[in-house]
Design an enzyme around this catalytic site. Structure first.
Site, PDB file in Angstrom:
ATOM      1  N   ASN A  24       0.671  -1.177  -0.163  1.00 31.63           N
ATOM      2  CA  ASN A  24      -0.004  -0.059   0.106  1.00 31.63           C
ATOM      3  C   ASN A  24       1.059   1.448   0.139  1.00 31.63           C
ATOM      4  O   ASN A  24       0.704   2.179  -0.719  1.00 31.63           O
ATOM      5  CB  ASN A  24      -0.891  -0.027   1.195  1.00 31.63           C
ATOM      6  CG  ASN A  24      -1.929  -0.954   1.026  1.00 31.63           C
ATOM      7  OD1 ASN A  24      -2.270  -1.597   0.096  1.00 31.63           O
ATOM      8  ND2 ASN A  24      -2.389  -1.378   2.251  1.00 31.63           N
ATOM      9  N   VAL A  25       1.873   1.333   0.823  1.00 29.61           N
ATOM     10  CA  VAL A  25       2.475   2.363   0.984  1.00 29.61           C
ATOM     11  C   VAL A  25       3.802   2.703  -0.262  1.00 29.61           C
ATOM     12  O   VAL A  25       3.687   3.636  -0.803  1.00 29.61           O
ATOM     13  CB  VAL A  25       3.610   2.666   2.213  1.00 29.61           C
ATOM     14  CG1 VAL A  25       4.597   3.801   2.365  1.00 29.61           C
ATOM     15  CG2 VAL A  25       2.579   2.475   3.433  1.00 29.61           C
ATOM     16  N   ARG A  56       8.390  -9.068  -3.851  1.00 30.33           N
ATOM     17  CA  ARG A  56       8.729 -10.603  -3.696  1.00 30.33           C
ATOM     18  C   ARG A  56       8.313 -11.411  -5.000  1.00 30.33           C
ATOM     19  O   ARG A  56       8.776 -12.600  -5.286  1.00 30.33           O
ATOM     20  CB  ARG A  56       7.995 -10.973  -2.526  1.00 30.33           C
ATOM     21  CG  ARG A  56       8.495 -10.660  -1.192  1.00 30.33           C
ATOM     22  CD  ARG A  56       7.923 -11.075   0.207  1.00 30.33           C
ATOM     23  NE  ARG A  56       8.449 -10.751   1.287  1.00 30.33           N
ATOM     24  CZ  ARG A  56       7.948  -9.698   1.986  1.00 30.33           C
ATOM     25  NH1 ARG A  56       6.960  -9.094   1.422  1.00 30.33           N
ATOM     26  NH2 ARG A  56       8.476  -9.171   3.194  1.00 30.33           N
ATOM     27  N   GLU A 138      10.495   9.774   9.210  1.00 33.83           N
ATOM     28  CA  GLU A 138       9.474  10.351   9.779  1.00 33.83           C
ATOM     29  C   GLU A 138       8.162   9.395   9.764  1.00 33.83           C
ATOM     30  O   GLU A 138       7.478   9.350  10.608  1.00 33.83           O
ATOM     31  CB  GLU A 138       9.049  11.659   8.909  1.00 33.83           C
ATOM     32  CG  GLU A 138       7.965  12.421   9.081  1.00 33.83           C
ATOM     33  CD  GLU A 138       8.200  13.125  10.513  1.00 33.83           C
ATOM     34  OE1 GLU A 138       7.411  12.654  11.511  1.00 33.83           O
ATOM     35  OE2 GLU A 138       8.991  13.980  10.717  1.00 33.83           O
ATOM     36  N   VAL A 141       6.791   6.464  12.986  1.00 37.39           N
ATOM     37  CA  VAL A 141       6.000   6.796  13.990  1.00 37.39           C
ATOM     38  C   VAL A 141       4.498   6.897  13.848  1.00 37.39           C
ATOM     39  O   VAL A 141       3.614   6.626  14.787  1.00 37.39           O
ATOM     40  CB  VAL A 141       6.693   8.087  14.649  1.00 37.39           C
ATOM     41  CG1 VAL A 141       5.972   8.238  16.197  1.00 37.39           C
ATOM     42  CG2 VAL A 141       8.256   7.531  15.006  1.00 37.39           C
ATOM     43  N   ILE A 145       1.546  12.173  10.014  1.00 38.55           N
ATOM     44  CA  ILE A 145       1.756  13.314  11.208  1.00 38.55           C
ATOM     45  C   ILE A 145       3.181  13.491  11.278  1.00 38.55           C
ATOM     46  O   ILE A 145       4.146  12.753  11.866  1.00 38.55           O
ATOM     47  CB  ILE A 145       1.262  12.908  12.585  1.00 38.55           C
ATOM     48  CG1 ILE A 145      -0.046  12.671  12.381  1.00 38.55           C
ATOM     49  CG2 ILE A 145       1.458  13.842  13.558  1.00 38.55           C
ATOM     50  CD1 ILE A 145      -0.944  11.765  13.706  1.00 38.55           C
ATOM     51  N   ASP A 210       3.074  -2.381  18.471  1.00 39.34           N
ATOM     52  CA  ASP A 210       3.446  -1.478  17.536  1.00 39.34           C
ATOM     53  C   ASP A 210       3.570  -0.020  18.382  1.00 39.34           C
ATOM     54  O   ASP A 210       4.559   0.596  17.796  1.00 39.34           O
ATOM     55  CB  ASP A 210       2.026  -1.530  16.859  1.00 39.34           C
ATOM     56  CG  ASP A 210       2.211  -0.118  15.807  1.00 39.34           C
ATOM     57  OD1 ASP A 210       2.866  -0.201  14.744  1.00 39.34           O
ATOM     58  OD2 ASP A 210       1.453   0.941  16.130  1.00 39.34           O
ATOM     59  N   LYS A 214       7.038   2.514  18.437  1.00 37.71           N
ATOM     60  CA  LYS A 214       7.039   3.876  18.309  1.00 37.71           C
ATOM     61  C   LYS A 214       7.468   4.838  19.573  1.00 37.71           C
ATOM     62  O   LYS A 214       8.114   5.982  19.367  1.00 37.71           O
ATOM     63  CB  LYS A 214       5.679   4.270  17.837  1.00 37.71           C
ATOM     64  CG  LYS A 214       5.299   3.588  16.561  1.00 37.71           C
ATOM     65  CD  LYS A 214       3.899   4.083  16.079  1.00 37.71           C
ATOM     66  CE  LYS A 214       3.519   3.127  14.881  1.00 37.71           C
ATOM     67  NZ  LYS A 214       1.963   3.268  14.554  1.00 37.71           N
ATOM     68  N   GLY A 316      -2.289   4.221   6.466  1.00 43.41           N
ATOM     69  CA  GLY A 316      -2.850   4.143   5.308  1.00 43.41           C
ATOM     70  C   GLY A 316      -1.659   4.611   4.431  1.00 43.41           C
ATOM     71  O   GLY A 316      -0.833   5.232   4.658  1.00 43.41           O
TER      72      GLY A 316
END
Length: 442
Positions: A24-25, A56, A138, A141, A145, A210, A214, A316
């Site tokens: 997705n990213v 992959r 960046e 985390v 944001i 998770d 962070k 997201g």
């Protein structure tokens, strides 16, 4: 021949980019680089050119030119025409080895890999420093944001006292749904999965792993000390009940999974770090209380700047890719101008305070026998362990009596000992819930 606008003499004509991962990213990163090529060139001073994308499975239709795809990331990052490596694969290995190798080869690296950074930032930062290249993260985390760069740069001249926030969208969605609808944990978790907020195996999110990763990253940056995920005290939300949310509301509070990084100063002036993750009651008037759904927010408290709040989408594809691309532009500009970003700062080397020594407040719910003297006995146990009671609520429940106690601040260890003693009281039939309370001055 004249130079391109914004490009100084000797600057590269192109900057080659290797993308590791096309989930997705990664897909959004490739889209942004492709669609915004002209604007990015003007902002950077040289065009970004994707040299290859490591995946992959080469057999899947990825929606990108097939000649860009490779299943050999090690060879891709070693190409002479690659200047910047973007890692959005996740996990520890092989990303750790790939990133370290890329840095050693003089490539700047942008990563969103929180799990890796929570364990190996020191090793990777050392490799970046030795090669005089950038390591940016960046997006690791809180998605879109911007909080890492403000801590590293905007507040570099200030002293950060506390960083606290909601940095996991899955757990925030679940707790928000429980508070708003009265649903139990399992029902809210199932709905989060149906909507795509929770993974098939939600353990990393709901058990706080998770958020702890962070917190380790934030604490390391904020307090100029090396903090790993193992240093972070962690509790998840799986034991939070609908009754806890309902009780919290009666105290004008709600429950959130918080990541808290705090500078603790002892009476003798010794400073230590507390890094912790747990579900906690916070007052409805607190700025984090209104953060609902899958959104994230981080509140930073600094000596001179005061309280700052960062809010937005914490996950997201597109939001996270936005943060990744911010780092890519910074790294690319540094390549164009033969510079580099700020180095890792661990000069303070502050020790980690054990959770037992961290002052906090408790919310304790219990079922007790309905007879005279029970409240006095319960209060006596708190007093015995030097824990002051701030509020008590007593309610009948089908012949049983529920007692809810909220304490003033006391060492966490003393509160834990109090709860253990309550469980052994004959008049206490069950301690049904124990949560901490944050966001108050008491």
């Amino acid at each position: 021949m004249t130079e391109d606008m914004g490009q100084h003499a000797g600057a590269p004509r192109e900057l080659g980019v290797a993308v590791l991962g096309l989930g997705n990213v990664g897909t959004e990163v490739v889209r942004i680089i492709t669609e915004n090529a002209i604007d990015l060139r003007e902002r950077i001073g040289a065009p970004l050119v994707i040299r290859g994308i490591a995946v992959r499975d080469l057999g899947r239709d990825r929606g990108v030119a097939r000649e860009l795809l490779t299943d050999d990331p090690a060879s891709l990052i070693r190409r002479d025409d690659v200047d910047i490596v973007i890692e959005v694969v996740g996990g520890i290995e092989p990303p750790r080895e790939l990133i370290r190798t890329a840095l050693e080869l003089g490539k700047s690296v942008v990563t969103a890999n929180k799990a890796l950074l929570a364990e190996y930032t020191g090793e990777l930062a050392a490799a970046a420093a030795a090669a005089n290249v950038d390591l940016y993260f960046e997006a690791a985390v809180a998605g879109a944001i911007p909080v890492v760069r403000p801590l590293m740069q905007s507040l570099a001249g200030d002293q950060v006292e506390r960083v606290a926030g909601i940095v996991n969208g899955t757990t925030n969605y679940i707790l928000s749904a429980m508070a708003e609808t009265g649903a139990d944990y399992e029902t809210a978790l199932a709905e989060a999965g149906r909507l795509g907020y929770a993974e098939a195996d939600p353990t990393a999110d709901v058990e706080g792993y998770d958020a702890a990763a962070k917190a380790a990253i934030l604490a390391s940056i904020a307090f100029h000390s090396r903090v790993t995920a193992a240093d972070v005290y962690r509790e998840g939300i799986s034991s939070v009940t609908a009754a806890d949310l309902a009780s919290a509301a009666k105290f004008d509070c709600t429950v959130k999974l918080l990541s808290i990084c705090e500078r603790i100063t002892e009476a003798d002036g010794t400073e230590r770090i507390s890094a912790r993750v747990y579900p906690a009651l916070i007052p409805l008037a607190h700025p984090l209380a209104t953060v609902s759904g899958a959104y994230n927010a981080v509140v930073v408290e600094a000596h001179d700047a005061g309280r700052l709040m960062f809010y937005g989408q914490g996950a997201g594809g597109a939001p996270t890719a936005s943060a990744v691309m911010g780092d890519v532009v910074m790294a690319a500009r540094n390549k164009v101008h033969s510079g580099r970003g700020p180095l890792e700062s661990t000069y303070a080397s502050l020790a980690i305070a054990p959770i037992a020594q961290v002052p906090t407040r408790y919310y304790v719910a219990m079922h007790v026998l309905d007879r005279p003297g029970v409240l006095e006995g319960v209060a006596g146990e708190f007093a015995k362990h030097h824990v002051s009671i701030a509020a008590v609520r007593q309610e009948g429940d089908g012949g049983r009596t529920q007692l809810i106690v909220i304490t003033h601040r006391a060492p966490d260890g003393a509160l834990a000992e109090t709860v253990a003693a309550l469980k052994n009281m004959e008049a206490v039939t069950a301690v049904t819930s124990v949560l901490r309370m944050e966001g108050t001055d008491e």
